[in-house]
Scaffold this motif. Sequence first.
Motif, short mmCIF file in Angstrom:
data_model
loop_
_atom_site.label_atom_id
_atom_site.label_comp_id
_atom_site.label_asym_id
_atom_site.label_seq_id
_atom_site.Cartn_x
_atom_site.Cartn_y
_atom_site.Cartn_z
N VAL A 186 -46.40 -7.57 21.10
CA VAL A 186 -47.21 -7.77 20.18
C VAL A 186 -47.85 -9.62 20.68
O VAL A 186 -49.45 -9.37 20.74
CB VAL A 186 -47.13 -8.08 18.52
CG1 VAL A 186 -48.64 -8.10 17.88
CG2 VAL A 186 -46.87 -6.88 17.96
N ILE A 247 -47.07 2.43 15.56
CA ILE A 247 -48.49 2.25 16.54
C ILE A 247 -47.59 3.07 17.88
O ILE A 247 -46.46 2.21 17.77
CB ILE A 247 -48.81 1.69 16.57
CG1 ILE A 247 -50.14 1.71 16.67
CG2 ILE A 247 -47.88 0.21 16.86
CD1 ILE A 247 -50.90 0.85 16.50
N LEU A 252 -51.53 0.61 20.16
CA LEU A 252 -51.83 -0.52 20.08
C LEU A 252 -52.49 -2.05 20.84
O LEU A 252 -53.01 -2.89 20.55
CB LEU A 252 -49.74 -1.66 19.55
CG LEU A 252 -49.94 -2.67 19.81
CD1 LEU A 252 -50.04 -3.67 18.63
CD2 LEU A 252 -48.25 -3.32 19.83
N ILE A 297 -51.24 -3.31 10.00
CA ILE A 297 -51.47 -3.14 11.31
C ILE A 297 -51.99 -4.30 11.27
O ILE A 297 -52.09 -5.29 12.25
CB ILE A 297 -50.60 -2.62 12.49
CG1 ILE A 297 -49.12 -1.63 12.03
CG2 ILE A 297 -50.58 -3.04 14.01
CD1 ILE A 297 -48.79 -0.73 12.88
#
Length: 322
Positions: A186, A247, A252, A297
Amino acid sequence: MEIRMHSDSLIYVAGHRGMVGSAIARRLRDAGYRNVLTRTHQELPLDDATAVEGFFALQRPQYVVLAAAKVGGIIANSTYGADFIRENLKIQTNVIDAAYRYGTRKFMFLGSSCIYPKYAEQPIVEDALLSGPLEETNMPYAIAKIAGIAMCDAYAKQHGFNAFAVMPSNVYGVGDNFHPEYSHVVAGLMRRFHEAKLANLPEVVVWGTGAPLRELIDADDLADACVFLLRDYDDGGIINVGSGQEISIRDLALLMKCVVGFEGEVTFDASRPDGTPRKIMDNGKLRSLGWRPTLTIEAGLKKMYVWFSESQAGDGGARRSP
């Protein structure tokens, strides 16, 4: 022995400068716990057994959260496996043993979902541990964490030590590490999309096919679950902590593009490794205790990006939560 945590209990959070440790320390203070004890790596090198011994002999914390670790993403794990297994074994061995010997009432060990087999049945239950081969790219780190779980279990069985292990899903959020080599997925994507936006680049290339699925949990949600468990959980073993929100890397990346405001194209380099194809955990044990996550998210990414944009995070190094 009375183990109920009170507002004046002495609680040591090891790794308070890392993303997870800092979130747990904040959550404890926000919940009214007045004696949250922290030390930087310079003040207390956890890989130094003598230093750890002296700290516990003097402070004797009643509750300990071990969120300190040497961590990194797929590149760092593939390249520096010896460093990851050596440093993490030192840290957890020193802290778990000293905590037991100096009377800690409850001990929480922070692990990682990478302890589970690469092809574990989904969603992954706690009993899946050691039921199959691990993902090769992060095997040294995963083995170190498995050793920490085994140590907690062994001290509980032999000595009655109230220790348990929390297994988070993929964690992201405020305080993450954005180093291009050492970051997790991320933070790595957020930095790359942000820099591409600033440089007005035509595209961002994402490693892999984009097909792997990941369960993400915001660090503040994880911290809330950890404080909940530290206060109310006494049954030992492993407990999964995830959001239940899954996800794909492709989705993402596309969501990150929108959150950051990047206007170029997103392409996927299938010649690069994907890692574990799917990783979502069974959170039934935690849910049965009454805890639920609060952030989606998208909401978590927006919160994280506001913080990242304001802080203009630097390169840093392989993060050791001191």
